[in-house]
Design a protein around this motif. Structure first.
Motif, PDB file in Angstrom:
ATOM      1  N   ARG A  40       0.802  -1.247   0.000  1.00 38.16           N
ATOM      2  CA  ARG A  40       0.000   0.000   0.000  1.00 38.16           C
ATOM      3  C   ARG A  40       0.824   1.281   0.000  1.00 38.16           C
ATOM      4  O   ARG A  40       0.325   2.335  -0.376  1.00 38.16           O
ATOM      5  CB  ARG A  40      -0.987  -0.019   1.173  1.00 38.16           C
ATOM      6  CG  ARG A  40      -0.374   0.116   2.554  1.00 38.16           C
ATOM      7  CD  ARG A  40      -1.207  -0.547   3.606  1.00 38.16           C
ATOM      8  NE  ARG A  40      -1.154  -1.993   3.439  1.00 38.16           N
ATOM      9  CZ  ARG A  40      -2.119  -2.833   3.815  1.00 38.16           C
ATOM     10  NH1 ARG A  40      -3.185  -2.390   4.414  1.00 38.16           N
ATOM     11  NH2 ARG A  40      -2.002  -4.120   3.609  1.00 38.16           N
ATOM     12  N   GLY A  58      -6.811   2.723   0.162  1.00 34.40           N
ATOM     13  CA  GLY A  58      -8.230   2.841  -0.213  1.00 34.40           C
ATOM     14  C   GLY A  58      -8.426   2.637  -1.711  1.00 34.40           C
ATOM     15  O   GLY A  58      -9.351   1.932  -2.150  1.00 34.40           O
ATOM     16  N   LYS A  59      -7.567   3.253  -2.515  1.00 38.81           N
ATOM     17  CA  LYS A  59      -7.681   3.103  -3.984  1.00 38.81           C
ATOM     18  C   LYS A  59      -7.346   1.672  -4.393  1.00 38.81           C
ATOM     19  O   LYS A  59      -7.964   1.118  -5.307  1.00 38.81           O
ATOM     20  CB  LYS A  59      -6.721   4.085  -4.680  1.00 38.81           C
ATOM     21  CG  LYS A  59      -7.112   5.548  -4.524  1.00 38.81           C
ATOM     22  CD  LYS A  59      -6.183   6.426  -5.328  1.00 38.81           C
ATOM     23  CE  LYS A  59      -6.326   7.891  -4.953  1.00 38.81           C
ATOM     24  NZ  LYS A  59      -7.682   8.422  -5.108  1.00 38.81           N
ATOM     25  N   THR A 116     -10.333  -0.500  -3.831  1.00 36.37           N
ATOM     26  CA  THR A 116     -11.334  -0.245  -4.876  1.00 36.37           C
ATOM     27  C   THR A 116     -10.909  -0.910  -6.191  1.00 36.37           C
ATOM     28  O   THR A 116     -11.718  -1.555  -6.879  1.00 36.37           O
ATOM     29  CB  THR A 116     -11.510   1.274  -5.099  1.00 36.37           C
ATOM     30  OG1 THR A 116     -11.758   1.875  -3.826  1.00 36.37           O
ATOM     31  CG2 THR A 116     -12.647   1.582  -6.048  1.00 36.37           C
ATOM     32  N   GLU A 175     -12.046   6.306  -6.051  1.00 34.39           N
ATOM     33  CA  GLU A 175     -12.450   6.657  -4.678  1.00 34.39           C
ATOM     34  C   GLU A 175     -11.850   5.616  -3.731  1.00 34.39           C
ATOM     35  O   GLU A 175     -11.489   4.514  -4.160  1.00 34.39           O
ATOM     36  CB  GLU A 175     -13.975   6.709  -4.559  1.00 34.39           C
ATOM     37  CG  GLU A 175     -14.717   5.382  -4.647  1.00 34.39           C
ATOM     38  CD  GLU A 175     -14.786   4.728  -6.043  1.00 34.39           C
ATOM     39  OE1 GLU A 175     -15.403   3.663  -6.136  1.00 34.39           O
ATOM     40  OE2 GLU A 175     -14.204   5.255  -7.023  1.00 34.39           O
ATOM     41  N   ASP A 176     -11.738   5.952  -2.468  1.00 36.14           N
ATOM     42  CA  ASP A 176     -11.220   5.002  -1.484  1.00 36.14           C
ATOM     43  C   ASP A 176     -12.330   4.051  -1.062  1.00 36.14           C
ATOM     44  O   ASP A 176     -13.500   4.424  -1.061  1.00 36.14           O
ATOM     45  CB  ASP A 176     -10.742   5.734  -0.214  1.00 36.14           C
ATOM     46  CG  ASP A 176      -9.442   6.481  -0.462  1.00 36.14           C
ATOM     47  OD1 ASP A 176      -8.833   6.279  -1.532  1.00 36.14           O
ATOM     48  OD2 ASP A 176      -9.040   7.262   0.413  1.00 36.14           O
TER      49      ASP A 176
END
Ligand code: HC0
Ligand code: SF4
Length: 571
Positions: A232, A249-250, A253, A397-398
């Motif tokens: 990450r 977060g991305k 997604t 978006e996260d």
């Protein structure tokens, strides 16, 4: 100080400085190919040649020391012509399938050719120097090798392995393994540090993305994914983010968009590892077990220990790594909770580490005939899949990981850097031994990038001596001291790569190698920032871990835990 002139500008540098380093002081970047400061300084590729007034011929700037009053010229027509000629000769012997090369656009040779106006190759060279070695997770292509020697140096000097070396002479010279056999039959620990240091695409990880695509397209499979702690804070580099940026977060997604049924987290099973490993350490200390106990989560280190330090095998924790613990739980506890057939489970790992591909394929990494992990891809391979799917990563978006294997503590996160497993374990062991919830949980003495770090920690009136080694070369130094009776500890953390997983062999390539230390530091900072922001910072406080024990595993170190979460080694 020595005074000299480079390209018309005065500069003063200490004695023994090279022309290359002196030029840097003036912001003059003399190109290099074989040179890696402190690791590989043979002065052999000659790309860095310069002119020195009054001296005969051209001189490699990387190994030529400055002397008083010299006048250096780094870009005269003679120098540029020579550099171009050297590059043309290298290119003549280089497989030029750049478009399909995984290093395309991240290749130092490509950049050099571009910068130096190489448009045609006037020489007929030799591009049949050997077969592709696809015997294991590290793929070698001798026809792309430029004989710079960086991989040979990193493997011997930094990792203390020496699985590859130069062989033959003159036009037949090549970098190869003993008896020219596949890397898999060698002492190679699959760390991938040679991949990262290679300036071209002569070394790569085995591409397992097709295997993952196929699983995602198979409606009969329930495909779940875990992402290692260090991914990450590095994945963003593949999409233009600064090193160390937390793109968790991305990433989550993006994984959902790729089609995974559930997106989980290795940080969760890192917490699980701490419960088992912490319990094992306490048992060994209290019941006269084998000490020092040594961490077992880095598969490169495990193979290194099995090959070179088998007298320490009993010192290894019997815990599987978080990657493998995750797989074992994903195919036992999770199917019960999610009402899925364990046989239909396909577990994918995204790892910063090339050796994780090897670990997942070890025979003992299965339970009741089911492999813990079905496919391992690196951070770079995940980036490739995201690009293939046309996902605009930077604009995503996260989102959050799924339950029930997706919640983690700060302790689980810092596993991804050197000292992190030690610190995570100490946080839990201290609470267990004192019977209190301690506030003082930042064990800063075990943090940092020095190759070996030692500390004595006072827990419940006990002096616990610990050490941290990162990179197998440093592990050798530490274990040699123990063998010689010059040092002893209760607990040792070893990570196979310098800096830990943040610098694993599967992480994004750092194209400008002079920034390597800064990139490592930024990635580490990224992990500690996540740790600091976590509501729970101790593994035993992770509510999903607590639930896993109360609903399924029972006691730490108990029968079920042993069956699923522990392993053995080959002497
Ligand atoms: Fe690591 Fe791990 S910390 S080895 O570097 O322990 O690869 O990031 O996933 O398994 O958690 C790698 C990273 C892991 C494991 C964890 C450990
Ligand atoms: Fe050496 Fe590691 Fe490369 Fe194997 S993967 S050849 S051990 S540097």
């Amino acid at each position: 100080m020595i005074n000299l002139k480079i390209d018309g500008f005065d500069v003063s540098v200490p004695k023994n400085t090279t022309i290359l380093e002196a030029a840097k002081q003036l912001n003059i970047d003399i190109p290099t190919l074989c040179f890696m400061k402190g690791i590989n300084e043979p002065g052999s590729c000659r790309v860095c040649v310069v002119e020195v007034e009054g001296w005969r011929g051209l001189h490699p700037a990387c190994v030529t020391k400055v002397s008083e009053g010299i006048v250096v010229k780094t870009a005269t027509s003679t120098v540029r012509e020579a550099r171009k000629n050297i590059l043309e000769l290298i290119m003549a012997n280089h497989n030029r399938e750049c478009l399909s090369c995984p290093r395309n656009l991240k290749c130092e040779l490509q950049t050099l050719c571009n910068d130096n106006g190489i448009d045609t190759i006037p020489y007929e060279g030799k591009v049949d120097k050997g077969c592709l070695d696809t015997s294991g997770p590290i793929v070698r292509d001798p026809n792309k090798c430029v004989l710079c020697g960086r991989c040979v140096s990193v493997c011997s000097k930094i990792q203390d392995v020496s699985a590859i070396d130069f062989a033959f002479r003159g036009a037949h010279m090549t970098v190869t393994t003993a008896y020219e056999e596949g890397l898999v039959g060698q002492d190679c620990i699959n760390c991938g540090q040679c991949i990262k240091i290679c300036p071209v695409g002569a070394l790569q990880e085995r591409d397992d993305t097709d295997k993952v695509w196929k699983a995602l397209e198979n409606p009969e499979l329930h495909v779940v994914v875990q992402t290692a702690p260090a991914v990450r804070v590095a994945l963003g580099e593949e999409f233009g983010f600064a090193p160390g940026t937390n793109v968790e977060g991305k990433m989550v997604t993006a994984l959902r968009r790729l089609g995974f049924n559930k997106v989980f987290d290795t940080n969760f099973s890192a917490d699980l590892t701490i419960i088992e490993e912490g319990n094992e350490l306490i048992e060994r200390i209290q019941n006269g077990g084998k000490l020092p106990m040594i961490t077992s989560c880095s598969p490169g280190w495990i193979k290194f220990c099995e090959h070179n330090y088998h007298d320490f095998i009993e010192n290894l924790s019997s815990c599987k790594s978080p990657q493998q613990m995750f797989g074992a739980i994903a195919k036992s506890y999770y199917p019960v909770k999610a009402d899925v057939d364990p046989k239909s489970m396909f577990v994918v790992s995204v790892m910063p580490c090339t050796a994780k591909k090897y670990e997942a394929d070890r025979e003992e990494m299965s339970v009741d005939g089911l492999k813990d992990i079905d496919a391992v891809i690196t951070t770079r391979e995940l980036a490739k899949m995201i690009r293939q799917a046309g996902i605009k990563f930077a604009e995503l978006e996260d989102s959050k990981q799924d339950s029930i294997l997706g919640t983690y503590s700060g302790a689980g996160t810092i596993f991804g850097n050197t000292g992190g497993v030690m610190e995570a374990a100490l946080r839990t062991v201290a609470d267990k031994l004192t019977g209190k919830s301690l506030d003082c949980i930042d064990y800063t003495a075990v943090r940092g990038l020095e190759g070996i770090r030692e500390a004595t920690v006072n827990i419940a009136d006990m002096e616990i001596k610990v050490a941290v080694a990162n990179g197998t070369g440093n592990a050798s130094k530490l274990l040699d001291k123990i063998r010689a009776g010059e040092a002893n500890y209760h607990f040792i953390e070893v990570m196979g790569c310098e800096g830990g997983c943040i610098n694993g062999g599967g992480q994004p390539i750092i194209k400008d190698k002079s920034t390597t230390e800064a990139v490592k530091t930024a990635r580490i900072k990224g992990l500690y920032n996540i740790d600091a922001s976590c509501e729970k910072r101790k593994s035993h406080e992770n509510p999903e871990i607590q639930k896993l024990y109360s609903e399924y595993l029972g006691e730490a170190g108990g029968h079920k835990a042993h069956k699923l979460l522990h392993t053995h080694y080959t002497a």
